[in-house]
Design a protein around this motif. Structure first.
Motif, PDB file in Angstrom:
ATOM      1  N   LEU A  46       0.822  -1.207   0.000  1.00  0.00           N
ATOM      2  CA  LEU A  46       0.000   0.000   0.000  1.00  0.00           C
ATOM      3  C   LEU A  46       0.854   1.254   0.000  1.00  0.00           C
ATOM      4  CD1 LEU A  46      -2.721  -1.098   2.590  1.00  0.00           C
ATOM      5  CD2 LEU A  46      -2.812  -1.248   0.101  1.00  0.00           C
ATOM      6  N   VAL A  47       1.959   1.217   0.745  1.00  0.00           N
ATOM      7  CA  VAL A  47       2.870   2.364   0.762  1.00  0.00           C
ATOM      8  C   VAL A  47       3.489   2.579  -0.616  1.00  0.00           C
ATOM      9  CG1 VAL A  47       5.005   3.271   1.764  1.00  0.00           C
ATOM     10  CG2 VAL A  47       3.327   2.131   3.229  1.00  0.00           C
ATOM     11  N   MET A  48       3.844   1.496  -1.291  1.00  0.00           N
ATOM     12  CA  MET A  48       4.431   1.612  -2.624  1.00  0.00           C
ATOM     13  C   MET A  48       3.433   2.169  -3.631  1.00  0.00           C
ATOM     14  SD  MET A  48       6.880  -1.750  -3.015  1.00  0.00           S
ATOM     15  CE  MET A  48       7.476  -1.109  -4.580  1.00  0.00           C
ATOM     16  N   ILE A  49       2.170   1.741  -3.528  1.00  0.00           N
ATOM     17  CA  ILE A  49       1.146   2.253  -4.438  1.00  0.00           C
ATOM     18  C   ILE A  49       0.969   3.758  -4.243  1.00  0.00           C
ATOM     19  CG2 ILE A  49      -1.334   2.207  -4.930  1.00  0.00           C
ATOM     20  CD1 ILE A  49      -1.297  -0.780  -4.393  1.00  0.00           C
ATOM     21  N   ALA A  50       0.925   4.194  -2.984  1.00  0.00           N
ATOM     22  CA  ALA A  50       0.762   5.621  -2.711  1.00  0.00           C
ATOM     23  C   ALA A  50       1.969   6.427  -3.182  1.00  0.00           C
ATOM     24  CB  ALA A  50       0.521   5.834  -1.220  1.00  0.00           C
ATOM     25  N   ASN A  51       3.163   5.897  -3.016  1.00  0.00           N
ATOM     26  CA  ASN A  51       4.360   6.615  -3.443  1.00  0.00           C
ATOM     27  C   ASN A  51       4.515   6.609  -4.955  1.00  0.00           C
ATOM     28  OD1 ASN A  51       6.494   7.454  -1.119  1.00  0.00           O
ATOM     29  ND2 ASN A  51       5.197   5.788  -0.416  1.00  0.00           N
ATOM     30  N   ASN A  52       4.181   5.504  -5.610  1.00  0.00           N
ATOM     31  CA  ASN A  52       4.289   5.449  -7.071  1.00  0.00           C
ATOM     32  C   ASN A  52       3.348   6.446  -7.740  1.00  0.00           C
ATOM     33  OD1 ASN A  52       6.235   3.473  -6.990  1.00  0.00           O
ATOM     34  ND2 ASN A  52       4.789   1.787  -7.252  1.00  0.00           N
ATOM     35  N   ALA A  53       2.222   6.739  -7.082  1.00  0.00           N
ATOM     36  CA  ALA A  53       1.262   7.667  -7.676  1.00  0.00           C
ATOM     37  C   ALA A  53       1.806   9.069  -7.791  1.00  0.00           C
ATOM     38  CB  ALA A  53      -0.031   7.668  -6.865  1.00  0.00           C
ATOM     39  N   VAL A  54       2.779   9.429  -6.955  1.00  0.00           N
ATOM     40  CA  VAL A  54       3.338  10.785  -6.985  1.00  0.00           C
ATOM     41  C   VAL A  54       4.803  10.783  -7.407  1.00  0.00           C
ATOM     42  CG1 VAL A  54       1.731  11.707  -5.287  1.00  0.00           C
ATOM     43  CG2 VAL A  54       3.830  10.608  -4.503  1.00  0.00           C
ATOM     44  N   LYS A  55       5.257   9.684  -8.021  1.00  0.00           N
ATOM     45  CA  LYS A  55       6.630   9.624  -8.508  1.00  0.00           C
ATOM     46  C   LYS A  55       6.719  10.173  -9.930  1.00  0.00           C
ATOM     47  CE  LYS A  55       8.592   5.681  -5.980  1.00  0.00           C
ATOM     48  NZ  LYS A  55       9.116   4.296  -6.130  1.00  0.00           N
ATOM     49  N   PRO A  56       7.757  10.912 -10.258  1.00  0.00           N
ATOM     50  CA  PRO A  56       7.988  11.256 -11.664  1.00  0.00           C
ATOM     51  C   PRO A  56       8.422  10.018 -12.445  1.00  0.00           C
ATOM     52  CG  PRO A  56       9.789  12.037 -10.292  1.00  0.00           C
ATOM     53  CD  PRO A  56       8.743  11.526  -9.351  1.00  0.00           C
ATOM     54  N   LEU A  57       8.411  10.135 -13.774  1.00  0.00           N
ATOM     55  CA  LEU A  57       8.692   8.963 -14.602  1.00  0.00           C
ATOM     56  C   LEU A  57      10.084   8.401 -14.363  1.00  0.00           C
ATOM     57  CD1 LEU A  57       7.050   9.952 -18.007  1.00  0.00           C
ATOM     58  CD2 LEU A  57       6.227   8.327 -16.303  1.00  0.00           C
ATOM     59  N   ASP A  58      11.083   9.245 -14.127  1.00  0.00           N
ATOM     60  CA  ASP A  58      12.437   8.730 -13.935  1.00  0.00           C
ATOM     61  C   ASP A  58      12.546   7.879 -12.676  1.00  0.00           C
ATOM     62  OD1 ASP A  58      11.940  10.884 -12.326  1.00  0.00           O
ATOM     63  OD2 ASP A  58      13.983  11.690 -12.437  1.00  0.00           O
ATOM     64  N   GLU A  59      11.762   8.180 -11.646  1.00  0.00           N
ATOM     65  CA  GLU A  59      11.778   7.367 -10.439  1.00  0.00           C
ATOM     66  C   GLU A  59      10.940   6.109 -10.608  1.00  0.00           C
ATOM     67  OE1 GLU A  59      11.186   9.246  -6.692  1.00  0.00           O
ATOM     68  OE2 GLU A  59      12.044  11.159  -7.342  1.00  0.00           O
ATOM     69  N   ILE A  60       9.901   6.161 -11.427  1.00  0.00           N
ATOM     70  CA  ILE A  60       9.092   4.965 -11.673  1.00  0.00           C
ATOM     71  C   ILE A  60       9.908   3.899 -12.374  1.00  0.00           C
ATOM     72  CG2 ILE A  60       7.116   4.061 -12.968  1.00  0.00           C
ATOM     73  CD1 ILE A  60       5.645   6.619 -12.394  1.00  0.00           C
ATOM     74  N   TYR A  63      15.801   1.427 -11.353  1.00  0.00           N
ATOM     75  CA  TYR A  63      16.081   0.051 -10.907  1.00  0.00           C
ATOM     76  C   TYR A  63      17.371   0.050 -10.101  1.00  0.00           C
ATOM     77  CZ  TYR A  63      16.658  -4.976 -10.863  1.00  0.00           C
ATOM     78  OH  TYR A  63      16.796  -6.282 -10.463  1.00  0.00           O
ATOM     79  N   PRO A  64      17.381  -0.583  -8.946  1.00  0.00           N
ATOM     80  CA  PRO A  64      16.241  -1.219  -8.279  1.00  0.00           C
ATOM     81  C   PRO A  64      15.227  -0.183  -7.802  1.00  0.00           C
ATOM     82  CG  PRO A  64      18.137  -1.158  -6.812  1.00  0.00           C
ATOM     83  CD  PRO A  64      18.625  -0.670  -8.149  1.00  0.00           C
ATOM     84  N   PRO A  65      13.975  -0.557  -7.761  1.00  0.00           N
ATOM     85  CA  PRO A  65      12.933   0.428  -7.412  1.00  0.00           C
ATOM     86  C   PRO A  65      13.033   0.866  -5.957  1.00  0.00           C
ATOM     87  CG  PRO A  65      12.007  -1.781  -7.557  1.00  0.00           C
ATOM     88  CD  PRO A  65      13.417  -1.890  -8.053  1.00  0.00           C
ATOM     89  N   LYS A  66      12.695   2.103  -5.730  1.00  0.00           N
ATOM     90  CA  LYS A  66      12.682   2.677  -4.392  1.00  0.00           C
ATOM     91  C   LYS A  66      11.242   2.724  -3.867  1.00  0.00           C
ATOM     92  CE  LYS A  66      17.099   3.567  -4.636  1.00  0.00           C
ATOM     93  NZ  LYS A  66      18.092   2.817  -3.818  1.00  0.00           N
ATOM     94  N   ILE A  67      11.111   2.459  -2.579  1.00  0.00           N
ATOM     95  CA  ILE A  67       9.774   2.472  -1.983  1.00  0.00           C
ATOM     96  C   ILE A  67       9.254   3.895  -1.848  1.00  0.00           C
ATOM     97  CG2 ILE A  67       8.421   1.889   0.060  1.00  0.00           C
ATOM     98  CD1 ILE A  67      10.204  -0.490   0.515  1.00  0.00           C
ATOM     99  N   PHE A  68      10.074   4.784  -1.347  1.00  0.00           N
ATOM    100  CA  PHE A  68       9.638   6.145  -1.054  1.00  0.00           C
ATOM    101  C   PHE A  68      10.060   7.092  -2.177  1.00  0.00           C
ATOM    102  CE2 PHE A  68      10.189   4.077   3.078  1.00  0.00           C
ATOM    103  CZ  PHE A  68       8.925   4.264   3.621  1.00  0.00           C
ATOM    104  N   VAL A  69       9.189   8.053  -2.448  1.00  0.00           N
ATOM    105  CA  VAL A  69       9.430   9.026  -3.504  1.00  0.00           C
ATOM    106  C   VAL A  69      10.399  10.096  -3.018  1.00  0.00           C
ATOM    107  CG1 VAL A  69       7.396  10.354  -2.805  1.00  0.00           C
ATOM    108  CG2 VAL A  69       8.289  10.584  -5.128  1.00  0.00           C
ATOM    109  N   ARG A  70      11.232  10.582  -3.923  1.00  0.00           N
ATOM    110  CA  ARG A  70      12.188  11.639  -3.582  1.00  0.00           C
ATOM    111  C   ARG A  70      11.687  13.006  -4.035  1.00  0.00           C
ATOM    112  NH1 ARG A  70      18.037   8.859  -5.207  1.00  0.00           N
ATOM    113  NH2 ARG A  70      17.919   7.101  -3.722  1.00  0.00           N
ATOM    114  N   ASN A  71      11.157  13.075  -5.228  1.00  0.00           N
ATOM    115  CA  ASN A  71      10.659  14.335  -5.783  1.00  0.00           C
ATOM    116  C   ASN A  71       9.179  14.176  -6.136  1.00  0.00           C
ATOM    117  OD1 ASN A  71      13.327  15.613  -5.819  1.00  0.00           O
ATOM    118  ND2 ASN A  71      13.777  14.205  -7.511  1.00  0.00           N
ATOM    119  N   PRO A  72       8.306  14.327  -5.167  1.00  0.00           N
ATOM    120  CA  PRO A  72       6.880  14.087  -5.431  1.00  0.00           C
ATOM    121  C   PRO A  72       6.302  15.082  -6.426  1.00  0.00           C
ATOM    122  CG  PRO A  72       7.191  15.075  -3.267  1.00  0.00           C
ATOM    123  CD  PRO A  72       8.554  14.737  -3.776  1.00  0.00           C
TER     124      PRO A  72
END
Length: 297
Positions: A46-60, A63-72
């Protein structure tokens, strides 16, 4: 005459102490650690879904994927609404279809299951046990097994490509009737008899005495049914684009590939957020349903 003195021995009162469950501090600590680890595993998606929703394309695509967003950013949601506005069916139409299908399917199922469970729980009539066994037997079959019969019945009723094609099958889910019957059996018969002595009819007794006492059960049933209806795409019965629910539109966006990765992440957040919100509103009643021990005369 020899008189004997009898000594009165006071009766000893033995008090049985209730056995208390004692856990050591180490045991409580281990239990807390295990529960914490399980909670982390369950909340991480659930945390990953919420963070992916506000991730820019370069963070999406990182690899390896990050759980938390850096630049929302909220560009994923703006891209989603741009895509939906460009479609020839308005986005509001998908939302309206979902509200109609989910709302009537959930409310109708709760009403039908409750009305059918009441006579099975509180009345005796010929064939009662056979009917209940048939309901229990129907719960053994997956929805894929009954998919073709459901389609044939809807076709015979000429309900294809209508809202009723999705709403009516939702009303006959056997799990709801089983759950409501088991809870209604825990209501003391004396409560119903007192209502009848006061002049209440069967329907008034059902609405004023039975349904309030089984509120945790039908709220739990509403949550389960809401989740099932929310995930229905309607592909089997609906052919018109104007009748398709929101879930269908979301799947079409998700199937767009890497170019729509940001919009797909926003879609996944919306799909998960609505059922979770509905669950949080009614979570106390679900917990009461799982822990209740019933009422006794």
């Amino acid at each position: 005459m020899h008189k004997t003195n009898t000594r009165v021995v006071p009766k000893r009162h033995w008090f049985r102490r209730e056995k208390q469950l004692n856990r050591s501090a180490a045991g409580n600590g281990i239990l807390f650690v295990l529960m914490f680890i399980c909670g982390i595993f369950m909340v991480t998606p659930l945390v990953m879904i919420a963070n992916n929703a506000v991730k820019p394309l370069d963070e999406i695509f990182q690899y390896p994927p990050k759980i938390f967003v850096r630049n929302p950013t909220f560009e994923n949601f703006t891209d989603l609404f741009v895509i939906m506005n460009d479609s020839w069916v308005p986005f509001s139409r998908y939302i309206l279809n979902t509200i109609i299908i989910t709302g009537f399917g959930t409310v109708g199922h709760v009403i039908v299951a409750s009305l059918a469970a009441y006579p099975l729980a509180k009345h005796n009539f010929p064939g009662k046990n056979i009917l209940f066994k048939m309901v229990v037997l129907s719960m053994m079959f997956s929805w894929t097994v009954t998919q073709i019969p459901n389609y044939m019945i809807i076709s015979w009723l000429h309900l294809n490509n209508t809202y009723l094609a999705l709403i009516l099958p939702a009303w006959q889910f056997g799990m709801g009737l089983y759950l409501m019957k088991q809870f209604m059996e825990q209501i003391p018969d004396s409560i119903l008899e007192s209502a009848r002595l006061d002049g209440a009819g069967e329907f008034k007794t059902f609405m004023t005495m039975v349904m309030p006492n089984v509120k945790p059960a039908w709220l739990t049933l509403a949550i389960f049914q809401f989740q099932q209806m929310w995930g229905n795409t309607g592909n089997m019965f609906l052919r018109s684009e104007q009748l398709k629910p929101l879930q269908y539109a979301m799947q079409q966006i998700t199937a767009g590939g890497a170019a729509r990765a940001g919009a797909s992440a926003a879609v996944m957040f919306i799909i998960a957020a609505i059922p979770i919100t509905f669950f949080l509103v009614c979570q106390s009643n679900i917990l009461e349903t799982m822990t209740t021990s019933g009422m006794k005369d």
